[in-house]
Every structure is written in C-alpha cells, then in structure tokens.
Design a protein around this motif. Structure first.
Motif, PDB file in Angstrom:
ATOM      1  N   GLN A 136       0.838  -1.207   0.000  1.00  0.00           N
ATOM      2  CA  GLN A 136       0.000   0.000   0.000  1.00  0.00           C
ATOM      3  C   GLN A 136       0.870   1.254   0.000  1.00  0.00           C
ATOM      4  O   GLN A 136       0.556   2.237  -0.670  1.00  0.00           O
ATOM      5  CB  GLN A 136      -0.936   0.002   1.201  1.00  0.00           C
ATOM      6  CG  GLN A 136      -2.043  -1.032   1.084  1.00  0.00           C
ATOM      7  CD  GLN A 136      -2.922  -1.066   2.323  1.00  0.00           C
ATOM      8  OE1 GLN A 136      -2.460  -0.773   3.426  1.00  0.00           O
ATOM      9  NE2 GLN A 136      -4.175  -1.431   2.140  1.00  0.00           N
ATOM     10  N   THR A 173       2.390   1.621  -3.511  1.00  0.00           N
ATOM     11  CA  THR A 173       1.370   2.111  -4.434  1.00  0.00           C
ATOM     12  C   THR A 173       1.093   3.590  -4.190  1.00  0.00           C
ATOM     13  O   THR A 173       0.993   4.371  -5.138  1.00  0.00           O
ATOM     14  CB  THR A 173       0.066   1.299  -4.287  1.00  0.00           C
ATOM     15  OG1 THR A 173       0.351  -0.069  -4.597  1.00  0.00           O
ATOM     16  CG2 THR A 173      -1.013   1.801  -5.218  1.00  0.00           C
ATOM     17  N   ALA A 174       0.995   3.995  -2.944  1.00  0.00           N
ATOM     18  CA  ALA A 174       0.743   5.399  -2.619  1.00  0.00           C
ATOM     19  C   ALA A 174       1.896   6.278  -3.104  1.00  0.00           C
ATOM     20  O   ALA A 174       1.678   7.367  -3.655  1.00  0.00           O
ATOM     21  CB  ALA A 174       0.538   5.574  -1.116  1.00  0.00           C
ATOM     22  N   LYS A 175       3.129   5.816  -2.917  1.00  0.00           N
ATOM     23  CA  LYS A 175       4.297   6.586  -3.359  1.00  0.00           C
ATOM     24  C   LYS A 175       4.316   6.691  -4.880  1.00  0.00           C
ATOM     25  O   LYS A 175       4.574   7.755  -5.437  1.00  0.00           O
ATOM     26  CB  LYS A 175       5.579   5.934  -2.848  1.00  0.00           C
ATOM     27  CG  LYS A 175       6.836   6.697  -3.152  1.00  0.00           C
ATOM     28  CD  LYS A 175       6.848   8.101  -2.598  1.00  0.00           C
ATOM     29  CE  LYS A 175       6.982   8.113  -1.106  1.00  0.00           C
ATOM     30  NZ  LYS A 175       7.109   9.451  -0.526  1.00  0.00           N
ATOM     31  N   LYS A 176       4.022   5.593  -5.576  1.00  0.00           N
ATOM     32  CA  LYS A 176       3.971   5.621  -7.043  1.00  0.00           C
ATOM     33  C   LYS A 176       2.884   6.572  -7.528  1.00  0.00           C
ATOM     34  O   LYS A 176       3.087   7.307  -8.496  1.00  0.00           O
ATOM     35  CB  LYS A 176       3.749   4.214  -7.596  1.00  0.00           C
ATOM     36  CG  LYS A 176       4.971   3.331  -7.505  1.00  0.00           C
ATOM     37  CD  LYS A 176       4.701   1.962  -8.094  1.00  0.00           C
ATOM     38  CE  LYS A 176       5.926   1.081  -8.002  1.00  0.00           C
ATOM     39  NZ  LYS A 176       5.688  -0.258  -8.566  1.00  0.00           N
ATOM     40  N   ASP A 177       1.735   6.542  -6.870  1.00  0.00           N
ATOM     41  CA  ASP A 177       0.642   7.456  -7.238  1.00  0.00           C
ATOM     42  C   ASP A 177       1.062   8.911  -7.042  1.00  0.00           C
ATOM     43  O   ASP A 177       0.763   9.773  -7.867  1.00  0.00           O
ATOM     44  CB  ASP A 177      -0.616   7.163  -6.416  1.00  0.00           C
ATOM     45  CG  ASP A 177      -1.282   5.854  -6.801  1.00  0.00           C
ATOM     46  OD1 ASP A 177      -0.954   5.303  -7.881  1.00  0.00           O
ATOM     47  OD2 ASP A 177      -2.127   5.382  -6.015  1.00  0.00           O
ATOM     48  N   GLN A 178       1.769   9.181  -5.957  1.00  0.00           N
ATOM     49  CA  GLN A 178       2.237  10.538  -5.676  1.00  0.00           C
ATOM     50  C   GLN A 178       3.235  10.986  -6.749  1.00  0.00           C
ATOM     51  O   GLN A 178       3.165  12.114  -7.240  1.00  0.00           O
ATOM     52  CB  GLN A 178       2.888  10.580  -4.298  1.00  0.00           C
ATOM     53  CG  GLN A 178       3.320  11.957  -3.865  1.00  0.00           C
ATOM     54  CD  GLN A 178       3.972  11.933  -2.480  1.00  0.00           C
ATOM     55  OE1 GLN A 178       4.190  10.877  -1.906  1.00  0.00           O
ATOM     56  NE2 GLN A 178       4.277  13.099  -1.961  1.00  0.00           N
ATOM     57  N   ASP A 237       3.431   9.761  -9.834  1.00  0.00           N
ATOM     58  CA  ASP A 237       2.661   9.904 -11.070  1.00  0.00           C
ATOM     59  C   ASP A 237       1.984  11.266 -11.141  1.00  0.00           C
ATOM     60  O   ASP A 237       2.021  11.943 -12.172  1.00  0.00           O
ATOM     61  CB  ASP A 237       1.604   8.807 -11.191  1.00  0.00           C
ATOM     62  CG  ASP A 237       2.182   7.441 -11.528  1.00  0.00           C
ATOM     63  OD1 ASP A 237       3.363   7.371 -11.916  1.00  0.00           O
ATOM     64  OD2 ASP A 237       1.430   6.457 -11.408  1.00  0.00           O
ATOM     65  N   GLU A 238       1.353  11.661 -10.054  1.00  0.00           N
ATOM     66  CA  GLU A 238       0.663  12.956 -10.026  1.00  0.00           C
ATOM     67  C   GLU A 238       1.641  14.113 -10.204  1.00  0.00           C
ATOM     68  O   GLU A 238       1.357  15.078 -10.915  1.00  0.00           O
ATOM     69  CB  GLU A 238      -0.132  13.122  -8.731  1.00  0.00           C
ATOM     70  CG  GLU A 238      -1.375  12.252  -8.657  1.00  0.00           C
ATOM     71  CD  GLU A 238      -2.344  12.512  -9.795  1.00  0.00           C
ATOM     72  OE1 GLU A 238      -2.598  13.684 -10.125  1.00  0.00           O
ATOM     73  OE2 GLU A 238      -2.838  11.528 -10.384  1.00  0.00           O
ATOM     74  N   LYS A 276       2.681  14.238 -13.860  1.00  0.00           N
ATOM     75  CA  LYS A 276       1.585  14.797 -14.671  1.00  0.00           C
ATOM     76  C   LYS A 276       1.520  16.310 -14.517  1.00  0.00           C
ATOM     77  O   LYS A 276       1.307  17.035 -15.488  1.00  0.00           O
ATOM     78  CB  LYS A 276       0.251  14.172 -14.265  1.00  0.00           C
ATOM     79  CG  LYS A 276       0.099  12.742 -14.702  1.00  0.00           C
ATOM     80  CD  LYS A 276      -1.203  12.161 -14.188  1.00  0.00           C
ATOM     81  CE  LYS A 276      -1.258  10.671 -14.438  1.00  0.00           C
ATOM     82  NZ  LYS A 276      -2.452  10.049 -13.847  1.00  0.00           N
TER      83      LYS A 276
END
Length: 68
Positions: A25, A28-33, A35-36, A39
């Motif tokens: 988790q 995944t949270a770090k990858k999402d951060q 990614d954002e 972007k």
C-alpha cells in the motif's frame, strides 16, 4: 519552471528508488504521488510559451522551405 517541477518529482520520491520490498500500500501510494507530480510537471510544460529564439528558428525554417 522545469527545474522546479523536477524538484517536486524528486521530493515526491524522496530522491530514492522505490523500495518494492515495503508495504504494498505504501509503494502504491508513493507511485501514485510520483505519477501525479509527473503529470503536473508535464501539464505545466504544455502551458509554457515557446521561447522567442525557437519561434525565430521555426520562422526561418518555414521561410527556407517556402523558397524551395
């Protein structure tokens, strides 16, 4: 602007490669951060104006093509 955006991406990743052996988790949270952040940097770059020297170069190239 680009350098500020890159600093933001590095800060999101703490300048380290993601450790995939950690809590899934958290990874995944770090990858999402990250990614954002990427972007946001990309979108900021799209909104930046083309520098005058590149506009001049493009104009000269178009003129050369028109003369052929």
């Amino acid at each position: 602007m680009i350098m500020g955006g890159l600093a933001e991406v590095m800060a999101a990743g703490n300048g380290k490669t993601a450790d995939c052996s950690g809590n899934p988790q958290q990874v995944t949270a770090k990858k999402d951060q990250i990614d954002e952040s990427l972007k946001r940097v990309y979108n900021d770059m799209l909104e930046d104006d083309v520098p005058d020297r590149f506009e001049d170069l493009l104009r000269k190239l178009r003129e050369q093509d028109a003369q052929k």
